[in-house]
Design a protein around this motif. Sequence first.
Motif, PDB file in Angstrom:
ATOM      1  N   LEU A 211       0.835  -1.197   0.000  1.00 46.96           N
ATOM      2  CA  LEU A 211       0.000   0.000   0.000  1.00 46.96           C
ATOM      3  C   LEU A 211       0.875   1.255   0.000  1.00 46.96           C
ATOM      4  CD1 LEU A 211      -3.008   0.830   0.106  1.00 46.96           C
ATOM      5  CD2 LEU A 211      -2.757   0.985   2.582  1.00 46.96           C
ATOM      6  N   TYR A 212       1.923   1.259   0.816  1.00 48.86           N
ATOM      7  CA  TYR A 212       2.836   2.394   0.868  1.00 48.86           C
ATOM      8  C   TYR A 212       3.534   2.593  -0.481  1.00 48.86           C
ATOM      9  CZ  TYR A 212       6.888   5.262   1.849  1.00 48.86           C
ATOM     10  OH  TYR A 212       7.847   6.242   1.789  1.00 48.86           O
ATOM     11  N   GLU A 213       4.034   1.499  -1.071  1.00 47.73           N
ATOM     12  CA  GLU A 213       4.711   1.594  -2.371  1.00 47.73           C
ATOM     13  C   GLU A 213       3.768   2.119  -3.451  1.00 47.73           C
ATOM     14  OE1 GLU A 213       6.328  -2.254  -3.209  1.00 47.73           O
ATOM     15  OE2 GLU A 213       7.660  -2.191  -1.466  1.00 47.73           O
ATOM     16  N   THR A 214       2.516   1.686  -3.405  1.00 48.20           N
ATOM     17  CA  THR A 214       1.532   2.141  -4.382  1.00 48.20           C
ATOM     18  C   THR A 214       1.256   3.631  -4.205  1.00 48.20           C
ATOM     19  OG1 THR A 214       0.524  -0.063  -4.427  1.00 48.20           O
ATOM     20  CG2 THR A 214      -0.796   1.763  -5.292  1.00 48.20           C
ATOM     21  N   PHE A 215       1.066   4.053  -2.956  1.00 47.81           N
ATOM     22  CA  PHE A 215       0.848   5.476  -2.688  1.00 47.81           C
ATOM     23  C   PHE A 215       2.030   6.302  -3.191  1.00 47.81           C
ATOM     24  CE2 PHE A 215       1.960   8.942   0.286  1.00 47.81           C
ATOM     25  CZ  PHE A 215       1.004   9.856  -0.118  1.00 47.81           C
ATOM     26  N   LYS A 216       3.232   5.861  -2.872  1.00 47.87           N
ATOM     27  CA  LYS A 216       4.439   6.595  -3.275  1.00 47.87           C
ATOM     28  C   LYS A 216       4.535   6.693  -4.805  1.00 47.87           C
ATOM     29  CE  LYS A 216       9.422   6.316  -2.728  1.00 47.87           C
ATOM     30  NZ  LYS A 216      10.517   5.542  -2.183  1.00 47.87           N
ATOM     31  N   ALA A 217       4.271   5.587  -5.500  1.00 52.24           N
ATOM     32  CA  ALA A 217       4.337   5.584  -6.963  1.00 52.24           C
ATOM     33  C   ALA A 217       3.272   6.496  -7.568  1.00 52.24           C
ATOM     34  CB  ALA A 217       4.181   4.160  -7.493  1.00 52.24           C
TER      35      ALA A 217
ATOM     36  N   THR B 152      -2.015  11.173  -7.358  1.00 55.26           N
ATOM     37  CA  THR B 152      -2.489  11.597  -6.042  1.00 55.26           C
ATOM     38  C   THR B 152      -1.456  12.549  -5.465  1.00 55.26           C
ATOM     39  OG1 THR B 152      -3.462  10.792  -3.967  1.00 55.26           O
ATOM     40  CG2 THR B 152      -1.469   9.690  -4.720  1.00 55.26           C
ATOM     41  N   ASN B 153      -1.900  13.403  -4.554  1.00 55.72           N
ATOM     42  CA  ASN B 153      -0.947  14.371  -4.014  1.00 55.72           C
ATOM     43  C   ASN B 153      -0.760  14.295  -2.507  1.00 55.72           C
ATOM     44  OD1 ASN B 153      -3.316  15.509  -3.138  1.00 55.72           O
ATOM     45  ND2 ASN B 153      -3.260  17.222  -4.562  1.00 55.72           N
ATOM     46  N   SER B 154      -1.587  13.514  -1.817  1.00 58.29           N
ATOM     47  CA  SER B 154      -1.453  13.396  -0.370  1.00 58.29           C
ATOM     48  C   SER B 154      -2.088  12.095   0.111  1.00 58.29           C
ATOM     49  CB  SER B 154      -2.133  14.578   0.326  1.00 58.29           C
ATOM     50  OG  SER B 154      -3.533  14.496   0.162  1.00 58.29           O
ATOM     51  N   GLY B 155      -1.790  11.747   1.344  1.00 54.66           N
ATOM     52  CA  GLY B 155      -2.401  10.571   1.944  1.00 54.66           C
ATOM     53  C   GLY B 155      -3.905  10.714   2.059  1.00 54.66           C
ATOM     54  N   ASN B 156      -4.365  11.934   2.355  1.00 50.57           N
ATOM     55  CA  ASN B 156      -5.810  12.169   2.456  1.00 50.57           C
ATOM     56  C   ASN B 156      -6.494  11.969   1.104  1.00 50.57           C
ATOM     57  OD1 ASN B 156      -5.357  12.808   5.103  1.00 50.57           O
ATOM     58  ND2 ASN B 156      -5.687  14.993   4.870  1.00 50.57           N
ATOM     59  N   ASP B 157      -5.886  12.504   0.059  1.00 56.62           N
ATOM     60  CA  ASP B 157      -6.417  12.340  -1.294  1.00 56.62           C
ATOM     61  C   ASP B 157      -6.415  10.870  -1.693  1.00 56.62           C
ATOM     62  OD1 ASP B 157      -7.195  13.397  -3.972  1.00 56.62           O
ATOM     63  OD2 ASP B 157      -5.241  12.578  -4.540  1.00 56.62           O
ATOM     64  N   PHE B 158      -5.332  10.164  -1.402  1.00 56.67           N
ATOM     65  CA  PHE B 158      -5.214   8.733  -1.691  1.00 56.67           C
ATOM     66  C   PHE B 158      -6.320   7.950  -0.985  1.00 56.67           C
ATOM     67  CE2 PHE B 158      -3.111   4.594  -0.661  1.00 56.67           C
ATOM     68  CZ  PHE B 158      -2.980   4.107  -1.954  1.00 56.67           C
ATOM     69  N   SER B 159      -6.556   8.273   0.282  1.00 47.42           N
ATOM     70  CA  SER B 159      -7.601   7.583   1.053  1.00 47.42           C
ATOM     71  C   SER B 159      -8.974   7.758   0.421  1.00 47.42           C
ATOM     72  CB  SER B 159      -7.654   8.122   2.488  1.00 47.42           C
ATOM     73  OG  SER B 159      -6.505   7.799   3.198  1.00 47.42           O
ATOM     74  N   ARG B 160      -9.296   8.993   0.095  1.00 49.93           N
ATOM     75  CA  ARG B 160     -10.627   9.292  -0.449  1.00 49.93           C
ATOM     76  C   ARG B 160     -10.806   8.788  -1.879  1.00 49.93           C
ATOM     77  NH1 ARG B 160      -9.428  14.169   1.797  1.00 49.93           N
ATOM     78  NH2 ARG B 160      -8.975  15.021  -0.258  1.00 49.93           N
ATOM     79  N   ASN B 161      -9.864   9.144  -2.746  1.00 49.95           N
ATOM     80  CA  ASN B 161     -10.068   8.919  -4.182  1.00 49.95           C
ATOM     81  C   ASN B 161      -9.584   7.574  -4.698  1.00 49.95           C
ATOM     82  OD1 ASN B 161     -11.275  11.467  -4.515  1.00 49.95           O
ATOM     83  ND2 ASN B 161      -9.253  12.410  -4.553  1.00 49.95           N
ATOM     84  N   MET B 162      -8.654   6.944  -4.012  1.00 48.05           N
ATOM     85  CA  MET B 162      -8.159   5.657  -4.495  1.00 48.05           C
ATOM     86  C   MET B 162      -8.659   4.483  -3.644  1.00 48.05           C
ATOM     87  SD  MET B 162      -6.692   6.698  -7.161  1.00 48.05           S
ATOM     88  CE  MET B 162      -6.011   5.176  -7.762  1.00 48.05           C
ATOM     89  N   LEU B 163      -8.746   4.673  -2.329  1.00 43.19           N
ATOM     90  CA  LEU B 163      -9.192   3.593  -1.449  1.00 43.19           C
ATOM     91  C   LEU B 163     -10.694   3.651  -1.179  1.00 43.19           C
ATOM     92  CD1 LEU B 163      -6.296   3.672   1.166  1.00 43.19           C
ATOM     93  CD2 LEU B 163      -6.536   2.146  -0.801  1.00 43.19           C
ATOM     94  N   GLY B 164     -11.300   4.812  -1.443  1.00 44.06           N
ATOM     95  CA  GLY B 164     -12.735   4.955  -1.210  1.00 44.06           C
ATOM     96  C   GLY B 164     -13.096   4.980   0.259  1.00 44.06           C
ATOM     97  N   ARG B 165     -12.211   5.490   1.076  1.00 43.87           N
ATOM     98  CA  ARG B 165     -12.436   5.542   2.521  1.00 43.87           C
ATOM     99  C   ARG B 165     -12.323   6.987   3.004  1.00 43.87           C
ATOM    100  NH1 ARG B 165     -13.923   1.024   1.371  1.00 43.87           N
ATOM    101  NH2 ARG B 165     -13.406  -0.866   2.475  1.00 43.87           N
ATOM    102  N   SER B 166     -12.417   7.167   4.310  1.00 40.73           N
ATOM    103  CA  SER B 166     -12.302   8.511   4.872  1.00 40.73           C
ATOM    104  C   SER B 166     -10.905   9.059   4.626  1.00 40.73           C
ATOM    105  CB  SER B 166     -12.585   8.487   6.378  1.00 40.73           C
ATOM    106  OG  SER B 166     -11.511   7.879   7.068  1.00 40.73           O
ATOM    107  N   SER B 167     -10.778  10.364   4.737  1.00 38.71           N
ATOM    108  CA  SER B 167      -9.503  11.005   4.406  1.00 38.71           C
ATOM    109  C   SER B 167      -8.353  10.573   5.310  1.00 38.71           C
ATOM    110  CB  SER B 167      -9.660  12.525   4.445  1.00 38.71           C
ATOM    111  OG  SER B 167     -10.005  12.940   5.744  1.00 38.71           O
ATOM    112  N   ARG B 168      -8.619  10.053   6.478  1.00 38.74           N
ATOM    113  CA  ARG B 168      -7.553   9.661   7.403  1.00 38.74           C
ATOM    114  C   ARG B 168      -7.276   8.153   7.394  1.00 38.74           C
ATOM    115  NH1 ARG B 168      -4.243  13.105   8.280  1.00 38.74           N
ATOM    116  NH2 ARG B 168      -3.703  12.217  10.250  1.00 38.74           N
TER     117      ARG B 168
END
Length: 114
Positions: A5-11, A18-34
């Motif tokens: 998950l970390y490697e995917t976020f970084k890539a 994606t530009n942040s962990g919050n954006d990744f959570s919402r737009n890629m994982l479909g979960r809350s921003s945190r």
Amino acid sequence: MNELLYETFKALRELGITNSGNDFSRNMLGRSSRYYSWVMASGHEPDLGAMVALYARLDDLHTCAEVAGDIRLAAALDNMTTRIWESIRHRSLTKGPNRRKKQNGDYACAGADR
């Protein structure tokens, strides 16, 4: 699965998807921003549903990149989706049923008169 998950976020951040962990959570994982930061901080495995959502979104992006002729992006996304799918598949096949712990007989009757 946390490392993947970390490697995917970084890539995805390096690719500008994606530009942040919050954006990744919402737009890629479909979960809350945190959610992503909670998974990384707690060490809990990400939910299989979140990983399937990530796989589906990356697969859609892969298709769009192929159609647009962006071979470099398509190859990077194809590699990510393959790794994520194998991780989902492995975890799904090895996951056992949830087992609740049964209470000891002394605790089961804690409220009863003795």
